[in-house]
Structure formats: C-alpha cells, structure tokens
Design a protein around this motif. Structure first.
Motif, mmCIF file in Angstrom:
data_model
loop_
_atom_site.group_PDB
_atom_site.id
_atom_site.type_symbol
_atom_site.label_atom_id
_atom_site.label_comp_id
_atom_site.label_asym_id
_atom_site.label_seq_id
_atom_site.Cartn_x
_atom_site.Cartn_y
_atom_site.Cartn_z
ATOM 1 N N ALA A 1 0.848 -1.195 0.000
ATOM 2 C CA ALA A 1 0.000 0.000 0.000
ATOM 3 C C ALA A 1 0.882 1.243 0.000
ATOM 4 C CB ALA A 1 -0.910 0.004 1.223
ATOM 5 N N VAL A 2 0.564 2.182 -0.887
ATOM 6 C CA VAL A 2 1.306 3.442 -0.976
ATOM 7 C C VAL A 2 0.310 4.593 -0.941
ATOM 8 C CG1 VAL A 2 2.860 4.854 -2.356
ATOM 9 C CG2 VAL A 2 3.156 2.365 -2.307
ATOM 10 N N ILE A 3 0.514 5.535 -0.031
ATOM 11 C CA ILE A 3 -0.388 6.670 0.123
ATOM 12 C C ILE A 3 0.165 7.880 -0.618
ATOM 13 C CG2 ILE A 3 -1.399 8.291 1.787
ATOM 14 C CD1 ILE A 3 -1.429 6.052 3.838
ATOM 15 N N ASP A 4 -0.661 8.507 -1.437
ATOM 16 C CA ASP A 4 -0.284 9.758 -2.093
ATOM 17 C C ASP A 4 -0.420 10.857 -1.041
ATOM 18 O OD1 ASP A 4 -0.035 12.099 -3.535
ATOM 19 O OD2 ASP A 4 -1.104 11.326 -5.284
ATOM 20 N N GLU A 5 0.686 11.259 -0.479
ATOM 21 C CA GLU A 5 0.660 12.182 0.653
ATOM 22 C C GLU A 5 0.195 13.583 0.262
ATOM 23 O OE1 GLU A 5 4.633 11.783 2.083
ATOM 24 O OE2 GLU A 5 4.261 9.814 3.005
ATOM 25 N N ASN A 6 0.195 13.902 -1.026
ATOM 26 C CA ASN A 6 -0.291 15.205 -1.466
ATOM 27 C C ASN A 6 -1.813 15.276 -1.482
ATOM 28 O OD1 ASN A 6 2.299 16.333 -1.978
ATOM 29 N ND2 ASN A 6 2.400 15.179 -3.908
ATOM 30 N N ILE A 7 -2.439 14.102 -1.481
ATOM 31 C CA ILE A 7 -3.909 14.043 -1.536
ATOM 32 C C ILE A 7 -4.500 13.682 -0.173
ATOM 33 C CG2 ILE A 7 -5.880 12.952 -2.665
ATOM 34 C CD1 ILE A 7 -4.139 12.430 -5.065
ATOM 35 N N CYS A 8 -3.735 12.944 0.639
ATOM 36 C CA CYS A 8 -4.226 12.478 1.949
ATOM 37 C C CYS A 8 -4.786 13.635 2.770
ATOM 38 C CB CYS A 8 -3.084 11.804 2.711
ATOM 39 S SG CYS A 8 -3.521 11.268 4.378
ATOM 40 N N ILE A 9 -5.976 13.426 3.361
ATOM 41 C CA ILE A 9 -6.620 14.465 4.186
ATOM 42 C C ILE A 9 -6.525 14.158 5.680
ATOM 43 C CG2 ILE A 9 -8.209 15.144 2.352
ATOM 44 C CD1 ILE A 9 -10.375 13.456 3.750
ATOM 45 N N GLY A 10 -5.888 13.049 6.032
ATOM 46 C CA GLY A 10 -5.707 12.723 7.448
ATOM 47 C C GLY A 10 -6.982 12.302 8.146
ATOM 48 N N CYS A 11 -7.815 11.536 7.448
ATOM 49 C CA CYS A 11 -9.104 11.134 8.048
ATOM 50 C C CYS A 11 -8.962 9.975 9.031
ATOM 51 C CB CYS A 11 -10.092 10.762 6.949
ATOM 52 S SG CYS A 11 -9.662 9.252 6.051
ATOM 53 N N THR A 12 -7.866 9.243 9.009
ATOM 54 C CA THR A 12 -7.545 8.092 9.871
ATOM 55 C C THR A 12 -8.333 6.830 9.527
ATOM 56 O OG1 THR A 12 -9.124 8.387 11.700
ATOM 57 C CG2 THR A 12 -7.094 9.708 11.777
ATOM 58 N N LEU A 13 -9.183 6.850 8.504
ATOM 59 C CA LEU A 13 -9.978 5.664 8.189
ATOM 60 C C LEU A 13 -9.095 4.492 7.748
ATOM 61 C CD1 LEU A 13 -13.030 7.253 6.337
ATOM 62 C CD2 LEU A 13 -12.872 6.465 8.703
ATOM 63 N N CYS A 14 -8.001 4.784 7.039
ATOM 64 C CA CYS A 14 -7.108 3.706 6.627
ATOM 65 C C CYS A 14 -6.393 3.108 7.834
ATOM 66 C CB CYS A 14 -6.100 4.206 5.599
ATOM 67 S SG CYS A 14 -5.026 5.551 6.187
ATOM 68 N N MET A 15 -6.045 3.938 8.806
ATOM 69 C CA MET A 15 -5.394 3.444 10.021
ATOM 70 C C MET A 15 -6.319 2.513 10.785
ATOM 71 S SD MET A 15 -3.580 6.956 11.368
ATOM 72 C CE MET A 15 -3.040 6.156 12.875
ATOM 73 N N GLN A 16 -7.599 2.885 10.837
ATOM 74 C CA GLN A 16 -8.564 2.047 11.541
ATOM 75 C C GLN A 16 -8.792 0.723 10.831
ATOM 76 O OE1 GLN A 16 -12.174 4.309 12.643
ATOM 77 N NE2 GLN A 16 -10.996 6.168 12.273
ATOM 78 N N ALA A 17 -8.626 0.715 9.493
ATOM 79 C CA ALA A 17 -8.873 -0.508 8.728
ATOM 80 C C ALA A 17 -7.679 -1.451 8.710
ATOM 81 C CB ALA A 17 -9.250 -0.141 7.293
ATOM 82 N N CYS A 18 -6.476 -0.922 8.893
ATOM 83 C CA CYS A 18 -5.272 -1.758 8.799
ATOM 84 C C CYS A 18 -5.237 -2.785 9.925
ATOM 85 C CB CYS A 18 -4.012 -0.888 8.851
ATOM 86 S SG CYS A 18 -2.485 -1.857 8.726
ATOM 87 N N PRO A 19 -5.188 -4.079 9.615
ATOM 88 C CA PRO A 19 -5.261 -5.109 10.660
ATOM 89 C C PRO A 19 -3.953 -5.344 11.394
ATOM 90 C CG PRO A 19 -5.073 -6.154 8.533
ATOM 91 C CD PRO A 19 -5.163 -4.679 8.270
ATOM 92 N N VAL A 20 -2.856 -4.734 10.907
ATOM 93 C CA VAL A 20 -1.552 -4.998 11.528
ATOM 94 C C VAL A 20 -0.833 -3.713 11.930
ATOM 95 C CG1 VAL A 20 -1.223 -7.232 10.410
ATOM 96 C CG2 VAL A 20 -0.510 -5.138 9.231
ATOM 97 N N ASP A 21 -1.560 -2.610 12.030
ATOM 98 C CA ASP A 21 -0.981 -1.327 12.449
ATOM 99 C C ASP A 21 0.237 -0.942 11.615
ATOM 100 O OD1 ASP A 21 -2.867 -0.870 14.396
ATOM 101 O OD2 ASP A 21 -1.700 -1.779 16.004
ATOM 102 N N ALA A 22 0.083 -1.026 10.289
ATOM 103 C CA ALA A 22 1.201 -0.706 9.392
ATOM 104 C C ALA A 22 1.125 0.724 8.857
ATOM 105 C CB ALA A 22 1.220 -1.683 8.221
ATOM 106 N N ILE A 23 0.167 1.529 9.340
ATOM 107 C CA ILE A 23 0.013 2.904 8.860
ATOM 108 C C ILE A 23 0.229 3.855 10.026
ATOM 109 C CG2 ILE A 23 -1.525 4.575 7.755
ATOM 110 C CD1 ILE A 23 -2.926 2.257 6.386
ATOM 111 N N ALA A 24 1.065 4.850 9.812
ATOM 112 C CA ALA A 24 1.359 5.844 10.851
ATOM 113 C C ALA A 24 0.744 7.180 10.455
ATOM 114 C CB ALA A 24 2.863 6.002 11.027
ATOM 115 N N GLY A 25 0.279 7.922 11.456
ATOM 116 C CA GLY A 25 -0.323 9.227 11.193
ATOM 117 C C GLY A 25 -1.199 9.645 12.345
#
Length: 276
Positions: free
Chosen positions: A82-106
């Motif tokens: 998974a690669v996040i386009d950081e120029n578009i990311c709005i920081g909603c945290t929904l991807c962090m909540q969905a990640c089953p292994v805590d692989a997303i920081a923010g």
C-alpha cells in the motif's frame, strides 16, 4: 514430569496461514478461518495470499487431496504494498482504523504514511479512503503466494494483529469504565438534590397534616360549644329556612373542609337539612 501442551487442529492450521489478515477467505481474520476449516465449515483452498502452495500445505496437514485454489475468493498474485499519495491524503484516519496490523502511521488531520516493512498487502485500507489516495503496488516481481512471503513475515504480522486486537479490547474496556465513572459521578451529584426534594415534600406534607389537625380541633371545640348552647336553649333558631346566599357560603365551607380532608361529625346530616 514435564507437561506437554499439544496444539489443537485449528492452531496447527493457523500456523500454516500467511497471516495477512486480508479477510479474502470470507472470515474476519486468519484465526477464524482456521477455526472454520477445523470445524469442517470452510474449505482449505480459500486463501489467495497463501496461493496454491498454501492449499497444498493445508491438504497435507488434513490428510486430504490437493485441490485448486478457489478463485471466487481472489487470485494468487505478487505481494502488493500500500502506498499513500501524501499530497492528496486528508488525514481522516480511516485507513489506520482498517489496517489489521498497524502498518500505517499518522494522526487526525495529519499526513499518513505506510510503514513498508509492516504492510501485508491486504488491500483493506483502500475501500474506506474517501479521496482515493491509496494505491496497491506489486513489489515481488513474478513471485506469488508463499514465494512472495516468508514464515518470519507471517509470524511478525500475526503478532502485530494479536496486539492490535488486545489494544482495541483494552481501549473498549477503559472507555466503558470511564463512562461508568461519569454516570456514577452524575448520580452522586443528583442524589443530594433528590434528598432535598424528598425532605421538602415531607416537610410540606407535615405542614398540611398539622394544618388539618388544627382545623379539626377548632371544629371539634365549636361542635361541643354548639351542643352545650343547644342544651341551654341557646342554639341557632333559624336552621330550617336558610337563604340561598347563606347556604352557598355553607356549601363552600364544606367543600374547603373536604379538600383539606377535615370531617365535621356535628354536621354529618347537614345535607338532609338543606332546603330543596
């Protein structure tokens, strides 16, 4: 004696799963899928990340024939990242909540990023993203299934998933404890108010009872006085023909006594003496 703890069939099946926790098998995580296989409720060829080799490993454990991967659950493929386009990311945290292994920081309203070495390529962060800023990029070339994944990576992902589940449960319990504490605090604050209201009501009831007792005693004294005067021939002379105005006053007084709960034994038959 040395105690020997043998693993259950479900545990042995779980050991052979890639632990991507992707839910493609139709179950919420790898362990529930293992439980379903052990119970005969699911087939052993429903795990796309494990691929055909994964199905063969499970067949050997279960003593069953090797069967093709069930592609209705997905196809075997190179492992994606998974690669996040950081120029578009709005920081909603929904991807962090969905990640089953805590692989997303923010953090909320802050840019998120994927920790590449922790990502299992599960795809679960993609659907909830409201701005479609997450892409799944293949990173293992032509290697698929277990050729694109190692047992060490699987074990590490399993540990992170278990820790995440434990953390979520702990946070739930702590949240419920805080809610209970707030409720107890509110109850403690309202208890004195309720006591004051109860005491005020009791005080009012006592005052009304005292008032009725005083009125009752006065009426009793008046009744006795009237009886004494009647014996001396000095009682009221005009009781048979009372005017309408006077009778209205009498009726009003009786109504007030009735509302106060005060009886007048001396006038118990007064209704029979009213002019009709």
């Amino acid at each position: 004696m040395t105690a020997i703890h043998s693993k259950t069939l479900a545990e042995r099946i779980e050991d052979l799963l890639p632990q991507t926790q992707c839910t493609k098998c139709g179950y919420p995580a790898c362990r529930p899928y293992a439980d379903a296989i052990a119970a005969g409720e699911a087939s052993y060829n429903q795990c796309p990340p494990g691929g055909q080799e994964g199905a063969a490993r499970l067949a050997a454990l279960l003593g069953k024939p090797v069967i093709p991967l069930d592609t209705t659950h997905g196809v075997e493929r190179p492992r994606p990242l998974a690669v996040i386009d950081e120029n578009i990311c709005i920081g909603c945290t929904l991807c962090m909540q969905a990640c089953p292994v805590d692989a997303i920081a923010g953090a909320a309203k802050q840019m998120h990023t994927v920790i590449a070495e922790l990502c299992t390529g599960c795809d679960l962060c993609v659907p909830p993203c409201p701005v479609d800023c997450i892409a799944m990029i293949p990173v293992t070339g032509d290697a698929t299934g277990w050729d694109a994944w190692t047992q060490e990576q699987a074990d590490a992902a399993r540990t992170r998933h278990d820790r995440r589940i434990a953390r979520i449960e702990r946070e739930r319990v702590e949240a419920e404890a805080r809610a209970s504490a707030r409720q107890a605090s509110r109850s403690a604050q309202t208890a004195p108010e309720a006591t004051e209201v109860t005491q005020a009501t009791a005080s009012n009831d006592d005052a009304e009872a005292k008032k009725r007792a005083i009125i009752q005693a006065a009426m009793e004294r008046a009744r006795k006085k009237k009886e004494e005067l009647a014996k001396l021939g000095a009682g009221p002379k005009n009781t048979e023909h009372v005017s309408a105005a006077v009778q209205a006053q009498i009726d009003a007084a009786e109504e007030r006594r009735r509302r106060l709960g005060v009886s007048d034994p001396g006038n118990a038959s007064s209704d029979t003496n009213k002019p009709r």
